[in-house]
Structures are given as C-alpha cells and as structure tokens.
Design an enzyme around this catalytic site. Sequence first.
Site, PDB file in Angstrom:
ATOM      1  N   THR A 168      -2.137   4.305  29.373  1.00 12.25           N
ATOM      2  CA  THR A 168      -1.923   5.175  28.214  1.00 12.25           C
ATOM      3  C   THR A 168      -2.528   6.547  28.487  1.00 12.25           C
ATOM      4  O   THR A 168      -3.514   6.668  29.231  1.00 12.25           O
ATOM      5  CB  THR A 168      -2.506   4.516  26.939  1.00 12.25           C
ATOM      6  OG1 THR A 168      -2.072   5.257  25.808  1.00 12.25           O
ATOM      7  CG2 THR A 168      -4.020   4.482  26.955  1.00 12.25           C
ATOM      8  N   THR A 169      -1.926   7.559  27.912  1.00  9.53           N
ATOM      9  CA  THR A 169      -2.351   8.937  28.157  1.00  9.53           C
ATOM     10  C   THR A 169      -3.778   9.174  27.665  1.00  9.53           C
ATOM     11  O   THR A 169      -4.174   8.660  26.609  1.00  9.53           O
ATOM     12  CB  THR A 169      -1.367   9.895  27.461  1.00  9.53           C
ATOM     13  OG1 THR A 169      -0.085   9.679  28.049  1.00  9.53           O
ATOM     14  CG2 THR A 169      -1.766  11.346  27.627  1.00  9.53           C
ATOM     15  N   ARG A 222       0.818  -1.213   0.000  1.00  4.09           N
ATOM     16  CA  ARG A 222       0.000   0.000   0.000  1.00  4.09           C
ATOM     17  C   ARG A 222       0.847   1.256   0.000  1.00  4.09           C
ATOM     18  O   ARG A 222       1.827   1.351   0.722  1.00  4.09           O
ATOM     19  CB  ARG A 222      -0.912   0.027   1.224  1.00  4.09           C
ATOM     20  CG  ARG A 222      -1.953  -1.062   1.163  1.00  4.09           C
ATOM     21  CD  ARG A 222      -2.739  -1.149   2.440  1.00  4.09           C
ATOM     22  NE  ARG A 222      -3.509  -2.389   2.437  1.00  4.09           N
ATOM     23  CZ  ARG A 222      -4.730  -2.519   2.935  1.00  4.09           C
ATOM     24  NH1 ARG A 222      -5.312  -1.493   3.492  1.00  4.09           N
ATOM     25  NH2 ARG A 222      -5.359  -3.666   2.876  1.00  4.09           N
ATOM     26  N   LYS A 251     -15.282   8.321  13.338  1.00  2.93           N
ATOM     27  CA  LYS A 251     -15.893   8.198  12.016  1.00  2.93           C
ATOM     28  C   LYS A 251     -17.018   9.224  11.891  1.00  2.93           C
ATOM     29  O   LYS A 251     -16.720  10.389  11.665  1.00  2.93           O
ATOM     30  CB  LYS A 251     -16.255   6.741  11.765  1.00  2.93           C
ATOM     31  CG  LYS A 251     -14.942   5.932  11.557  1.00  2.93           C
ATOM     32  CD  LYS A 251     -15.041   4.441  11.516  1.00  2.93           C
ATOM     33  CE  LYS A 251     -13.627   3.841  11.427  1.00  2.93           C
ATOM     34  NZ  LYS A 251     -13.587   2.376  11.600  1.00  2.93           N
ATOM     35  N   HIS A 259     -19.660   1.714  12.761  1.00  2.00           N
ATOM     36  CA  HIS A 259     -20.116   2.255  11.478  1.00  2.00           C
ATOM     37  C   HIS A 259     -21.584   2.642  11.498  1.00  2.00           C
ATOM     38  O   HIS A 259     -22.204   2.797  10.442  1.00  2.00           O
ATOM     39  CB  HIS A 259     -19.830   1.269  10.351  1.00  2.00           C
ATOM     40  CG  HIS A 259     -18.364   1.145  10.092  1.00  2.00           C
ATOM     41  ND1 HIS A 259     -17.666   2.033   9.312  1.00  2.00           N
ATOM     42  CD2 HIS A 259     -17.454   0.270  10.588  1.00  2.00           C
ATOM     43  CE1 HIS A 259     -16.384   1.694   9.300  1.00  2.00           C
ATOM     44  NE2 HIS A 259     -16.230   0.640  10.078  1.00  2.00           N
TER      45      HIS A 259
HETATM   46  C1  LIG Z   1     -12.505   1.545  12.283  1.00  2.00           C
HETATM   47  C2  LIG Z   1     -13.086   0.426  13.107  1.00  2.00           C
HETATM   48  C3  LIG Z   1     -12.749   0.269  14.460  1.00  2.00           C
HETATM   49  C4  LIG Z   1     -11.663   1.078  15.085  1.00  2.00           C
HETATM   50  O1  LIG Z   1     -12.089   2.363  15.367  1.00  2.00           O
HETATM   51  P1  LIG Z   1     -10.994   3.525  15.443  1.00  2.00           P
HETATM   52  O2  LIG Z   1     -11.628   4.552  16.283  1.00  2.00           O
HETATM   53  O3  LIG Z   1     -10.710   3.939  14.049  1.00  2.00           O
HETATM   54  O4  LIG Z   1      -9.780   2.923  16.089  1.00  2.00           O
HETATM   55  C5  LIG Z   1     -13.422  -0.673  15.206  1.00  2.00           C
HETATM   56  N1  LIG Z   1     -14.370  -1.467  14.657  1.00  2.00           N
HETATM   57  C6  LIG Z   1     -14.690  -1.375  13.353  1.00  2.00           C
HETATM   58  C7  LIG Z   1     -15.741  -2.270  12.807  1.00  2.00           C
HETATM   59  C8  LIG Z   1     -14.052  -0.444  12.534  1.00  2.00           C
HETATM   60  O5  LIG Z   1     -14.322  -0.386  11.231  1.00  2.00           O
END
Ligand SMILES: *Cc1c(COP(=O)(O)O)cnc(C)c1O
Length: 427
Positions: free
Chosen positions: A293-294, A38, A264, A233
């Site tokens: 972790t911070t 990639r 997202k 999602h």
């Molecule tokens: C992107 C994703 C995550 C991780 O979320 P991030 O906040 O980007 O780390 C978890 N589960 C699914 C299904 C995802 O597509």
Amino acid sequence: MAASRPEPLKERAPLMAFDYERVFADAVDGVREEKRYRVFTDLARIAGRFPHAVHHTETGPRDIVVWCSNDYLGMGQHPAVLEAFQDTASRLGVGAGGTRNISGNNHPLVMLERELADLHGKENALVFTSGFVSNEATISTLARLLPDCLILSDQLNHASMIEGVRRSGVEKKIFRHNDLEHLEDLLKAQDRERAKLIVFESVYSMDGDVGPVGRICDLAEKYGAMTYIDEVHAVGMYGPRGAGIAEREGEMARLDVIEGTLAKAYGCLGGYIAASNDIVDAVRCHAPGFIFTTALPPAIAAAATASIRHLKGSGAEREGQQRQAATTKHVLRSRGLPVMPSETHIVPLLVGDPELCKAASDRLLDRHGLYIQPINFPTVPRGTERLRITPTPFHDDELVGELGEALVETWSALGIPFANERIGVAA
Ligand SMILES: *Cc1c(COP(=O)(O)O)cnc(C)c1O
C-alpha cells in the site's frame, strides 16, 4: 411462423439474473430494523476555532460545538503542526508516490519513525497508513511467524486487533476484560515453551477504563509470553512525554510491541508500532498491509512529527484536557446526569436504549447546536448505549456549563432516566 416471433430474451434475462442490489438493500434494512443505521453529520471543522465547526444542513450552514472529537488535544489545528504540513507539501508535493518498497519512501517518514522509536524508548518503529492497519498487519504477521502461536486477547479489544487475530489463523483464547486471574488460568494451562502473544489495550475508549499494564507484564514474564499493547487512546495524553499509560507507569521497556495512532491526540493520520529491530524488520518484510500500500504523504509525516515533538515537550495540553474532563464529569454529575465511571479523559453518559440515544443526539444537535455522536451496538453492548463525550483543553468552563444545560433539557424532554432513577451507575 415461429421464426417471425423470436423469444424475448432480453426481457427474460433480468428475471433470471441474481438480484445483487436486493441483497445489499436487505443488508442495510437489517441494520435499520435494529435501529443501528447511521447517518453521518455533514461538518466542517474550523482551524483556529476548535471545537467549533460548521454544520451543513438542508437549510444552510450553522455554527455548532463538537463534543465527541478524537482530536483530543486540538493538535489538528496547532500552528506548528499546520506549518509543518503546509511547508512540507509545498516542498515535497502531496502524494508519497508509491509503496515504501517502490518509490514511496520519503525523508519525513524516516524522521517520523526515529521520533516514534525515541518516544517509546524502543530500537525502531514502523509507520502504517492507519492505526487499524497497524494492528491488523502486525498482530496477524507476528502470530503467523511464531510457530504454533497462541493469542490471548482481551474481550474488549478493538475491531482492528480482532481482525489481526482472525487473519493470523492461529489458536486464540479470549480473557475476560482486564481479568488477570482469567488470563493467568489460560497461561497456566499452556506449556511454558509454547509461543504466546498477549494483546490488550491501555485506555479502552468506550468506558474510559485502563488495562493493568504492569501486572499483565508480570504474567507475561512468569509464563514466557510476548506482549502487544494498543495505546491509541493514550499516546499524546499520558506520561511525562506523552508516550502513553506505559510511560506513565514506567512499563514501556517491558512491552514487546507498543502500537499507537497519529490520528487521535496527534491530530494527523497514520498508525505505528514501536519495538525491537528484529520485530520491526520482520513486520516490514512480511506484512502485506505494510508492503502493498502507498506510503503516508510526506506532509502528514512531517505534521505528525511536529505534533509528537510539541507534546513531548509540553504538558499544558495534557493538563488542560484532564482538568476539563474532570470539570465536565463534575458538572454533569452535579446536574444528576448518569455519568458512567471512567478513570480517564473519556466521559460516557448512559442512555441505555438505541433509539433514545439517537434521539438525544439529534436533539442536542438540532436544538442546542452540540454534536455528540450516539454510540450503539455493536460498538458497545446492547442496553449500554451511550453518549461518549470527549472534553479537550479547548472546551472551556462556559462550554461545559452550556453542555450541562443542554443535556438536562434533553434528558427531561425525552424521558431518559437521570442517575437517581437508575441502578448500578455511580452518580
Ligand atoms: C481508533 C482506534 C484504532 C484505529 O486507529 P486509526 O488510526 O483511527 O485507524 C485502533 N485501536 C483503537 C483502540 C482505536 O480506538
């Protein structure tokens, strides 16, 4: 005589040493040979002009349109979100200053967790630095705490959930994707008293299909299992207040743990779980991925809260996204393009070959100024390589029309099969 000719130790040493660099170069070559290597596109998003962005190329910057962003509703540039971010950074500074246990807890994070608990109708919520960490930390911790736990995991679960299952070290059984009969067979074979954790997603992001949330809850109740859902999602995008598919279907109260992301549809960064006080407290006290972790920066927490609040009260973004996703599917199908079946805002377009998929993506960017990342193995099964298109409320009808034109040109030029040249794809 021998003493005047010392052994050339320094020259021999490298020959004897382990060739570390070679191992890593070979590991990358393997990926290249499988055509999975990639290259990241050098982009700068433009606040106020989403989904337009600047592509930095060797010959200079150029304006392009992004068609594969997971900033599904453009909230990363929403005025209320930007203002909360800037205002909080000015007042509280940038970093959190430490882990939550040591000097890193901050008021905007506390407010964010209250907002999330309210969003999902749960007693409490806990925020992590990403959705990935929230899945990995919570699944592994809950399963480790439960004596002799069995995890039942959907075959297409995200890598972060699989990591959580692995790290727990407990016994696991994988059920076929969304297959309730298979899940029931696996549950039936166990003692009712045994601790069982069902982990699954609501919207599966590569195919855009939806898990049978209510019926999985039925099985969980029947066989005495705990439920863990990833709504990454779906949060922000489904349900009257944007709490996800479980909210839309009136099932939130039946789920033990609801996991989501702030990165997202909410356009920020971070992940979370919402659950009972006892579950949240157990994870808070026992999960290394939370403890060591911070904490998230306060400005990010405040921006995420502003984004959640906005989408709780406004359905306009959700409606715009659904409308433009439907328009995109319709326009691409009417042009004969092989749109894969999808019940949601995700528009997958079948290519079926990793090299062609990469070539199509390159051509769309170079010739047409459209950015759509190729999706290849291992993210999707071999032979189902695809372009994954995510229309937002900001991809207007004109942009959709241009996308259709560009895709038809690309499909023709590269000889990628159209829908009528394929078997098994709804056209
Ligand atoms: C992107 C994703 C995550 C991780 O979320 P991030 O906040 O980007 O780390 C978890 N589960 C699914 C299904 C995802 O597509």
